[in-house]
Design a protein around this motif. Structure first.
Motif, PDB file in Angstrom:
ATOM      1  N   LYS A 199       0.840  -1.196   0.000  1.00  0.00           N
ATOM      2  CA  LYS A 199       0.000   0.000   0.000  1.00  0.00           C
ATOM      3  C   LYS A 199       0.875   1.246   0.000  1.00  0.00           C
ATOM      4  CE  LYS A 199      -3.836  -2.285   0.168  1.00  0.00           C
ATOM      5  NZ  LYS A 199      -4.710  -2.306  -1.034  1.00  0.00           N
ATOM      6  N   ARG A 200       0.400   2.302  -0.681  1.00  0.00           N
ATOM      7  CA  ARG A 200       1.203   3.511  -0.853  1.00  0.00           C
ATOM      8  C   ARG A 200       1.280   4.365   0.416  1.00  0.00           C
ATOM      9  NH1 ARG A 200      -1.602   7.865  -0.720  1.00  0.00           N
ATOM     10  NH2 ARG A 200       0.154   9.132  -1.477  1.00  0.00           N
ATOM     11  N   GLY A 201       0.254   4.369   1.224  1.00  0.00           N
ATOM     12  CA  GLY A 201       0.188   5.294   2.351  1.00  0.00           C
ATOM     13  C   GLY A 201       0.590   4.679   3.676  1.00  0.00           C
ATOM     14  N   LYS A 202      -0.218   4.937   4.680  1.00  0.00           N
ATOM     15  CA  LYS A 202       0.024   4.411   6.014  1.00  0.00           C
ATOM     16  C   LYS A 202      -1.214   3.641   6.459  1.00  0.00           C
ATOM     17  CE  LYS A 202      -1.440   8.863   7.956  1.00  0.00           C
ATOM     18  NZ  LYS A 202      -1.031  10.022   8.783  1.00  0.00           N
ATOM     19  N   PRO A 203      -1.132   2.895   7.571  1.00  0.00           N
ATOM     20  CA  PRO A 203      -2.291   2.108   8.025  1.00  0.00           C
ATOM     21  C   PRO A 203      -3.547   2.961   8.146  1.00  0.00           C
ATOM     22  CG  PRO A 203      -0.343   1.481   9.255  1.00  0.00           C
ATOM     23  CD  PRO A 203       0.050   2.656   8.400  1.00  0.00           C
ATOM     24  N   LYS A 204      -4.666   2.406   7.691  1.00  0.00           N
ATOM     25  CA  LYS A 204      -5.934   3.138   7.665  1.00  0.00           C
ATOM     26  C   LYS A 204      -6.723   2.921   8.952  1.00  0.00           C
ATOM     27  CE  LYS A 204      -6.491   2.874   2.631  1.00  0.00           C
ATOM     28  NZ  LYS A 204      -5.190   2.201   2.374  1.00  0.00           N
ATOM     29  N   GLN A 205      -7.646   3.840   9.181  1.00  0.00           N
ATOM     30  CA  GLN A 205      -8.526   3.724  10.339  1.00  0.00           C
ATOM     31  C   GLN A 205      -9.595   2.655  10.123  1.00  0.00           C
ATOM     32  OE1 GLN A 205      -8.131   5.386  13.294  1.00  0.00           O
ATOM     33  NE2 GLN A 205      -6.232   6.170  12.412  1.00  0.00           N
ATOM     34  N   ASP A 206     -10.014   2.497   8.848  1.00  0.00           N
ATOM     35  CA  ASP A 206     -11.048   1.505   8.570  1.00  0.00           C
ATOM     36  C   ASP A 206     -10.407   0.155   8.241  1.00  0.00           C
ATOM     37  OD1 ASP A 206     -10.262   1.441   5.852  1.00  0.00           O
ATOM     38  OD2 ASP A 206     -11.611   3.077   5.353  1.00  0.00           O
ATOM     39  N   ALA A 207     -11.259  -0.827   7.939  1.00  0.00           N
ATOM     40  CA  ALA A 207     -10.788  -2.198   7.743  1.00  0.00           C
ATOM     41  C   ALA A 207     -10.618  -2.574   6.279  1.00  0.00           C
ATOM     42  CB  ALA A 207     -11.770  -3.168   8.417  1.00  0.00           C
ATOM     43  N   ALA A 208     -10.619  -1.592   5.365  1.00  0.00           N
ATOM     44  CA  ALA A 208     -10.594  -1.901   3.937  1.00  0.00           C
ATOM     45  C   ALA A 208      -9.388  -2.748   3.542  1.00  0.00           C
ATOM     46  CB  ALA A 208     -10.616  -0.601   3.128  1.00  0.00           C
ATOM     47  N   ASP A 209      -8.191  -2.352   3.990  1.00  0.00           N
ATOM     48  CA  ASP A 209      -6.983  -3.098   3.625  1.00  0.00           C
ATOM     49  C   ASP A 209      -7.006  -4.509   4.201  1.00  0.00           C
ATOM     50  OD1 ASP A 209      -6.109  -0.845   2.326  1.00  0.00           O
ATOM     51  OD2 ASP A 209      -4.674  -0.249   3.871  1.00  0.00           O
ATOM     52  N   VAL A 210      -7.455  -4.607   5.434  1.00  0.00           N
ATOM     53  CA  VAL A 210      -7.509  -5.915   6.104  1.00  0.00           C
ATOM     54  C   VAL A 210      -8.480  -6.849   5.395  1.00  0.00           C
ATOM     55  CG1 VAL A 210      -8.165  -7.118   8.234  1.00  0.00           C
ATOM     56  CG2 VAL A 210      -6.825  -5.005   8.338  1.00  0.00           C
ATOM     57  N   LEU A 211      -9.617  -6.324   4.966  1.00  0.00           N
ATOM     58  CA  LEU A 211     -10.612  -7.156   4.296  1.00  0.00           C
ATOM     59  C   LEU A 211     -10.120  -7.609   2.921  1.00  0.00           C
ATOM     60  CD1 LEU A 211     -13.868  -5.240   5.273  1.00  0.00           C
ATOM     61  CD2 LEU A 211     -13.081  -7.434   6.144  1.00  0.00           C
ATOM     62  N   GLN A 212      -9.413  -6.727   2.203  1.00  0.00           N
ATOM     63  CA  GLN A 212      -8.848  -7.113   0.915  1.00  0.00           C
ATOM     64  C   GLN A 212      -7.831  -8.238   1.109  1.00  0.00           C
ATOM     65  OE1 GLN A 212      -6.854  -3.977  -1.204  1.00  0.00           O
ATOM     66  NE2 GLN A 212      -6.390  -5.255  -2.964  1.00  0.00           N
ATOM     67  N   LEU A 213      -6.990  -8.110   2.117  1.00  0.00           N
ATOM     68  CA  LEU A 213      -5.977  -9.120   2.407  1.00  0.00           C
ATOM     69  C   LEU A 213      -6.625 -10.426   2.858  1.00  0.00           C
ATOM     70  CD1 LEU A 213      -2.886  -9.444   2.445  1.00  0.00           C
ATOM     71  CD2 LEU A 213      -2.942  -8.783   4.857  1.00  0.00           C
ATOM     72  N   THR A 214      -7.675 -10.316   3.645  1.00  0.00           N
ATOM     73  CA  THR A 214      -8.398 -11.514   4.092  1.00  0.00           C
ATOM     74  C   THR A 214      -8.989 -12.258   2.904  1.00  0.00           C
ATOM     75  OG1 THR A 214      -8.944 -10.504   6.227  1.00  0.00           O
ATOM     76  CG2 THR A 214     -10.308 -12.355   5.516  1.00  0.00           C
ATOM     77  N   ALA A 215      -9.522 -11.512   1.943  1.00  0.00           N
ATOM     78  CA  ALA A 215     -10.074 -12.136   0.734  1.00  0.00           C
ATOM     79  C   ALA A 215      -8.981 -12.871  -0.044  1.00  0.00           C
ATOM     80  CB  ALA A 215     -10.735 -11.086  -0.146  1.00  0.00           C
ATOM     81  N   GLN A 216      -7.788 -12.284  -0.110  1.00  0.00           N
ATOM     82  CA  GLN A 216      -6.676 -12.960  -0.769  1.00  0.00           C
ATOM     83  C   GLN A 216      -6.351 -14.271  -0.059  1.00  0.00           C
ATOM     84  OE1 GLN A 216      -3.314 -10.333  -1.031  1.00  0.00           O
ATOM     85  NE2 GLN A 216      -4.370  -8.833  -2.308  1.00  0.00           N
ATOM     86  N   ALA A 217      -6.315 -14.222   1.269  1.00  0.00           N
ATOM     87  CA  ALA A 217      -6.022 -15.425   2.049  1.00  0.00           C
ATOM     88  C   ALA A 217      -7.083 -16.498   1.811  1.00  0.00           C
ATOM     89  CB  ALA A 217      -5.945 -15.077   3.537  1.00  0.00           C
ATOM     90  N   MET A 218      -8.341 -16.102   1.734  1.00  0.00           N
ATOM     91  CA  MET A 218      -9.430 -17.056   1.514  1.00  0.00           C
ATOM     92  C   MET A 218      -9.318 -17.701   0.142  1.00  0.00           C
ATOM     93  SD  MET A 218     -12.476 -14.847   3.357  1.00  0.00           S
ATOM     94  CE  MET A 218     -13.805 -16.054   3.143  1.00  0.00           C
ATOM     95  N   CYS A 219      -8.904 -16.917  -0.855  1.00  0.00           N
ATOM     96  CA  CYS A 219      -8.685 -17.471  -2.199  1.00  0.00           C
ATOM     97  C   CYS A 219      -7.559 -18.505  -2.171  1.00  0.00           C
ATOM     98  CB  CYS A 219      -8.338 -16.358  -3.183  1.00  0.00           C
ATOM     99  SG  CYS A 219      -9.709 -15.272  -3.638  1.00  0.00           S
ATOM    100  N   LEU A 220      -6.460 -18.142  -1.516  1.00  0.00           N
ATOM    101  CA  LEU A 220      -5.317 -19.050  -1.442  1.00  0.00           C
ATOM    102  C   LEU A 220      -5.674 -20.338  -0.705  1.00  0.00           C
ATOM    103  CD1 LEU A 220      -2.503 -16.459  -0.665  1.00  0.00           C
ATOM    104  CD2 LEU A 220      -2.594 -17.946  -2.685  1.00  0.00           C
ATOM    105  N   GLU A 221      -6.451 -20.220   0.361  1.00  0.00           N
ATOM    106  CA  GLU A 221      -6.869 -21.405   1.109  1.00  0.00           C
ATOM    107  C   GLU A 221      -7.656 -22.364   0.221  1.00  0.00           C
ATOM    108  OE1 GLU A 221      -7.361 -19.956   5.734  1.00  0.00           O
ATOM    109  OE2 GLU A 221      -8.998 -19.563   4.348  1.00  0.00           O
TER     110      GLU A 221
END
Length: 218
Positions: A109-131
């Protein structure tokens, strides 16, 4: 239509959807996109990570860049910036690797950690695909933020998994109906790359005629 990937949505859309459902619809349903400084910087950061499916061996770690992933359950597909496969006797066998490995997706990610969960949810979706693809379990992933120059540990929890399932289901509902929702405007609109397309001023019950007249007077 069976398992045709024509019905799949882009995994990256989860972050757009979390930021603004209308922005997501403009990009993924109406297919409108306008560049701004943030999107250009983000693309530059991803260039190194997104070299086509490159494997690199470092000790007990196999690093795969720009790895395509998908989930038949969620009906989404996309590309992981980086997946680190670390040798582990409790892991799974993978093509091109000797022994067993555990998978850890890494998103840049280009910026810094966000207050919301958008980045975490995108990463979680990647993990679910890999699983689903590797028939494994992933409990840990990482977000690398360019502004702070370090990675952040992200646990893949049952709560984030359930949120991903709910969000992707809602995305599919909008997409099936080809519906672009109205949303409540706010200061976040100022940083949106689609504000000229979305025209949030019009959404605040301002008539088209008044909007155009205002633009002429500017």
């Amino acid at each position: 239509m069976g398992n045709s990937e024509e019905n799949y949505l882009m995994l990256s859309g989860i972050q757009h959807f979390q930021f603004c459902k209308r922005q997501w619809a403009l990009i993924h349903i109406e297919q409108q996109w306008e560049e701004n400084v943030k999107t250009i910087e983000g693309q530059h950061l991803h260039q190194k990570a997104n070299e086509p499916f490159i494997r690199e061996k470092r000790g007990n770690k196999l690093i795969v860049r720009a790895m395509p992933v998908k989930s038949e359950e969620l009906k989404i597909n996309g590309v992981c910036d980086v997946v680190e496969f670390v040798e582990d006797t409790d892991g799974v066998e993978i093509n091109g690797g000797q022994g067993k490995y555990k998978a850890y997706p890494v998103e840049y990610k280009r910026g810094k950690p966000k207050q919301d969960a958008a980045d975490v949810l995108q990463l979680t979706a990647q993990a679910m695909c890999l699983e689903e693809m590797l028939l494994c379990e992933i409990h840990q992933a990482y977000l690398y933020y360019n502004e702070i120059r370090r990675r952040v540990d992200v646990p893949i929890t049952s709560e984030s998994r359930n949120n991903v399932k709910a969000i992707t289901a809602e995305m599919h509902q909008y997409y099936k109906r080809r519906h672009t929702p109205q949303v409540k405007t706010g200061t976040f609109c100022n940083s949106c790359s689609l504000q000229d397309v979305c025209m949030p001023k019009l959404m605040n019950r301002r008539s088209v005629k008044r909007y155009i007249e205002g633009k002429i007077k500017e």
